[in-house]
Structure formats: C-alpha cells, structure tokens
Scaffold this motif. Structure first.
Motif, mmCIF file in Angstrom:
data_model
loop_
_atom_site.group_PDB
_atom_site.id
_atom_site.type_symbol
_atom_site.label_atom_id
_atom_site.label_comp_id
_atom_site.label_asym_id
_atom_site.label_seq_id
_atom_site.Cartn_x
_atom_site.Cartn_y
_atom_site.Cartn_z
ATOM 1 N N GLU A 56 0.837 -1.202 0.000
ATOM 2 C CA GLU A 56 0.000 0.000 0.000
ATOM 3 C C GLU A 56 0.873 1.254 0.000
ATOM 4 O OE1 GLU A 56 -3.252 2.617 0.029
ATOM 5 O OE2 GLU A 56 -2.920 0.579 -0.693
ATOM 6 N N GLU A 57 1.945 1.258 0.791
ATOM 7 C CA GLU A 57 2.869 2.396 0.785
ATOM 8 C C GLU A 57 3.525 2.552 -0.589
ATOM 9 O OE1 GLU A 57 4.320 2.316 5.474
ATOM 10 O OE2 GLU A 57 5.380 1.131 3.950
ATOM 11 N N PHE A 58 3.876 1.444 -1.187
ATOM 12 C CA PHE A 58 4.479 1.465 -2.518
ATOM 13 C C PHE A 58 3.495 2.025 -3.538
ATOM 14 C CE2 PHE A 58 5.593 -0.834 -6.516
ATOM 15 C CZ PHE A 58 6.862 -0.306 -6.711
ATOM 16 N N LEU A 62 4.047 5.392 -5.770
ATOM 17 C CA LEU A 62 3.962 5.409 -7.226
ATOM 18 C C LEU A 62 2.950 6.441 -7.709
ATOM 19 C CD1 LEU A 62 4.108 1.691 -8.447
ATOM 20 C CD2 LEU A 62 5.714 3.522 -8.966
ATOM 21 N N LEU A 63 1.794 6.519 -7.047
ATOM 22 C CA LEU A 63 0.792 7.510 -7.432
ATOM 23 C C LEU A 63 1.362 8.921 -7.353
ATOM 24 C CD1 LEU A 63 -2.436 6.107 -5.740
ATOM 25 C CD2 LEU A 63 -2.038 6.379 -8.188
ATOM 26 N N ASN A 64 2.167 9.168 -6.343
ATOM 27 C CA ASN A 64 2.787 10.477 -6.213
ATOM 28 C C ASN A 64 3.782 10.731 -7.343
ATOM 29 O OD1 ASN A 64 3.334 12.948 -4.501
ATOM 30 N ND2 ASN A 64 5.391 12.073 -4.586
ATOM 31 N N GLU A 65 4.506 9.696 -7.750
ATOM 32 C CA GLU A 65 5.499 9.838 -8.807
ATOM 33 C C GLU A 65 4.857 10.165 -10.158
ATOM 34 O OE1 GLU A 65 8.976 9.660 -8.587
ATOM 35 O OE2 GLU A 65 8.485 9.854 -6.463
ATOM 36 N N VAL A 66 3.623 9.716 -10.395
ATOM 37 C CA VAL A 66 2.996 9.921 -11.707
ATOM 38 C C VAL A 66 1.905 10.989 -11.672
ATOM 39 C CG1 VAL A 66 3.479 7.536 -12.369
ATOM 40 C CG2 VAL A 66 1.235 8.101 -11.390
ATOM 41 N N LYS A 67 1.751 11.666 -10.559
ATOM 42 C CA LYS A 67 0.607 12.577 -10.420
ATOM 43 C C LYS A 67 0.600 13.702 -11.455
ATOM 44 C CE LYS A 67 2.323 15.782 -6.821
ATOM 45 N NZ LYS A 67 3.727 15.663 -7.146
ATOM 46 N N ILE A 83 -0.387 0.720 -12.358
ATOM 47 C CA ILE A 83 0.270 0.770 -11.045
ATOM 48 C C ILE A 83 -0.016 -0.508 -10.274
ATOM 49 C CG2 ILE A 83 0.133 1.906 -8.786
ATOM 50 C CD1 ILE A 83 0.081 4.566 -10.305
ATOM 51 N N GLN A 84 -1.247 -1.001 -10.372
ATOM 52 C CA GLN A 84 -1.567 -2.272 -9.737
ATOM 53 C C GLN A 84 -0.748 -3.397 -10.362
ATOM 54 O OE1 GLN A 84 -3.490 -2.321 -7.020
ATOM 55 N NE2 GLN A 84 -2.893 -4.479 -6.802
ATOM 56 N N ALA A 85 -0.516 -3.317 -11.672
ATOM 57 C CA ALA A 85 0.315 -4.320 -12.343
ATOM 58 C C ALA A 85 1.744 -4.292 -11.807
ATOM 59 C CB ALA A 85 0.307 -4.085 -13.852
#
Length: 416
Positions: A56-58, A62-67, A83-85
């Motif tokens: 979940e932290e990961f 990742l969401l922050n990296e692609v925002k 991202i789930q992949a």
C-alpha cells in the motif's frame, strides 16, 4: 487522494533521512573490514525508496510519482491498472532483488507507461469491452521491438486470460528461446523476469512452479527476430502469422527509423491482424536519402529524401541538429506511414476532429491535452492518426496510429 499521497511521501522522506543518518556511522565502521567480493550481497539502495515499503505504501509512492505525468488524468484507469500491475510484479519478484532491481528502474518504467497508455487503453477496449460474436478464438498479441517487454508485462496483468492466448515479445536482442540455449551471452538481453528460476527458498512444498514463466497471468514468449532482415520477416509469416488460429493484435511502440515501415507491412500483408497500433520514433538515417531510396508500403511510395535526417540518441544524449528542426520531417514521416496503412480498399470516407480535454482538481487545471484525430473509414475497417500530447518540453513525437479490420470496436473509433 492527492493530500494523502503528498503527506505519505513527506513522511517517507523524513524517515529515510533518519535511517540514512543512523546507518552512516555503521557504514563507516564496516568499510574498515570489507568482506570478500563473493560474500557481498547485491546493493539494494535505490533513489526511489521502494525497498522496505508495504504494498500500500508502494502504491501511494507510485501515485505520487505519476501525479503530474502527461496523460495522467486522460488515461486515469490505465494508470490505476498499470500501477496495480507494477505492484504484482513486485510481489512476484519479492525475495529475488536482482531481478526486481533489473526490471524496476522507476524513470524507465514510468516513461514506458506514459508512452504506452493510449495503446493500453485501446487494447482494453478491444479485448475487454468487445463482445463481438464474430471474433473466433483467443487473441495473440505481438509486441514488436519490445525491449524488456514492459508493454506486454502491463497487459498480461490487466487483460483477462480467458480472452488472450499469449504474448509474443519480438526483439533482436533476445537469445533464441530453445533447450539448446543454456546461458545468455553478454550481448543478449536478460530474460530472467520471464524464464528465470524462482529461488527454491520461495517455493512451497506443493508449488510446482520452478520458473517465473508460469507465474504470468497470460504467458509471455520471447522471439528473437531482426525485423530489418527479410529472412526473419518470412519466418515470422510462416511460423507466427500463418499458424496463429485466433485474431492477432500487432503492437509497435517507439519503433525507430525504417522499423515502422516493417510494422505497417506486417499489418497490410496479414489479414488475421485484427488491431494494429503504431507509435513511430526517430527518422530514417540519411544513408537512404544519399542512395536515392524510395520507400514503398502498401500502394503508397515516397522519396526517402523527404523524411531522412542525421542525428541519434546515445542513451539520453541527443547528437544531431536541433530537435525542433526535425518536427516538419517527422510530421511528413508520420503522414506517409499513415497513408501506407492499407484497408484493402484505399477509398474511404475521411473525417477529422480537434479535441481538447481539461480536468479540474482542487480548483486548478491539472492537465490540458489537445489532440488532432484524422480518421479514415472504409468498407473493410478504419484507421486513425492521433496526436496525443505525451512528450513535452521540446518533444514532438506525439503521433499514434491505429487500424482495425471489421467488425469494428465502436469505443475505439468514437470521435466525440
């Protein structure tokens, strides 16, 4: 949410800073007594801080990296699925840090996701949302000049396995996939993420999976092919296109120079290719213009002099004329490729549209994408040339081409 991601990232960076300070003195002490090289574990230090995080932290990291990534809001579902992949890749290679470190280079993976998002979206529309009874058999997806195979790796996790038979990852850097290939040569691309052995310590007593090949939801097969060699093209025709029972999806992302011509030819000459997606890359080299070559694809031909140019990338460094100077030639190159895509009858009804999409978040415009679609429909299918802005800050290779033979998937071709 955005605030949740930002708060988590700040917390993570602070924690990493404390851990770095605490470990500095220990690292200094260890340096005085270095272990033999053979006993040193592989380095797990990465600037993207992805080791030691829960899934979940990961995900939040990742969401922050692609925002702020181009296309992030336009292709929101694709980014979420992808991202789930990536999380599933991480779970697959947990306990095997060498493989994980090799395939997960953050900037590279995010770049592949950004450039592949429009193609992933249309493949999803075809495979998941198309209930055509006229489609016989499962899809085979061919990934041309695939590199490590990130596009197929994303799709293997996203698409339903009951509708896709296999992926064929085609690249000249693979070794020949056979029992005779005992080890990879230095010039071969590493394929441990596909065929590598799972460490025995990670296998349970009733687990008969000894390699990663069986762990992918949809199988990934490699095929060593040099598309520029006519003998390889004939072998692909004989052993892949002619022997595949179900429909084929042909993907060609970031194809350099004349490789795009080969991809278009494959669509034109193989009627069992249902969907074709092409994102051309750099221009053909000047040698073709100097020889006075004339390129021909389908019923269309054009002079190499119109589209060839000097210049190339060495990793991230460009060597050649200013890149903005090449855009007119790239536009001509893309248009000629588009004209070369044949739907058997070249007389079709043409339509074009300009679209603009704005996404509002927190009262601010987070993204503005402008695109131009040129669409040609005929009695045998449709093809489109789309401008989708994913390269910014001087980049101009924003052209995507799609072609589908009938029956058509309506959601791919709607222009409104």
């Amino acid at each position: 949410s955005f605030l949740e991601v930002s708060s988590f990232t700040t917390k993570l960076l602070n924690q990493h800073s404390r851990n770095t300070s605490i470990s500095a003195s220990a690292k200094t002490a260890r340096q005085s007594q270095p272990r033999p090289q053979s006993q040193r574990p592989p380095s797990l230090t990465l600037p993207d801080l992805n080791y030691g995080l829960t899934d979940e932290e990961f995900r939040l990291w990742l969401l922050n990296e692609v925002k702020d990534a181009p296309g992030r809001n336009t292709y929101d579902a694709v980014f979420q699925d992808s991202i789930q992949a990536i999380i599933k890749w991480r779970q697959r290679f947990r306990g095997n840090p060498m493989v994980w470190k090799r395939i997960f280079k953050k900037d590279r993976v995010i770049k592949e996701l950004i450039e592949s998002a429009p193609i992933i979206e249309n493949v999803k529309r075809l495979v998941i949302h198309n209930n055509n009874d006229d489609i016989n058999g499962k899809y085979t997806i061919m990934d041309l000049c695939c590199g490590k195979g990130y596009l197929s790796m994303f799709l293997s996790e996203i698409l339903p396995s009951d509708k896709v038979e296999r992926f064929i990852l085609i690249d000249k850097a693979w070794a020949i996939a056979s029992k005779e290939t005992k080890e990879l040569k230095p010039h071969h691309m590493n394929w441990d993420h596909i065929y590598g052995n799972i460490p025995s310590s990670l296998l349970s007593g009733d687990d008969d999976s000894s390699t990663y090949f069986t762990t992918w939801p949809i199988p990934l097969y490699t095929s060593k092919q040099d598309l520029k060699q006519s003998c390889n093209q004939r072998q692909m025709k004989k052993h892949i296109f002619n022997k595949t029972k179900g429909p084929i999806i042909l993907l060609a992302v970031h194809l350099c120079g004349t490789l795009s011509l080969k991809a278009v030819d494959m669509f034109n000459t193989n009627q069992n290719v249902k969907l074709f997606a092409l994102k051309p890359c750099c221009l053909p080299p000047m040698i073709h213009a100097q020889r006075g070559d004339v390129f021909k694809i389908g019923n269309h031909e054009f002079d190499a002099q119109e589209v060839c140019s000097n210049g190339s990338f060495n990793k991230k460094d460009w060597s050649g004329p200013p890149r903005w100077h090449l855009q007119p030639k790239f536009d001509k190159w893309a248009e000629n490729l588009f004209q070369g895509i044949q739907l058997d009858d070249d007389e079709g009804e043409e339509a074009s549209s300009v679209t603009t999409k704005e996404e509002e978040a927190g009262g601010e415009t987070r993204e503005k994408m402008k695109g131009y679609r040129r669409l040609i429909s005929s009695q045998n299918g449709s093809k489109a040339k789309d401008e989708i802005i994913i390269q910014v800050d001087g980049g101009f290779q924003n052209t995507y081409m799609f072609a589908e033979r009938k029956p058509l998937t309506s959601s791919i071709w709607e222009t409104s």
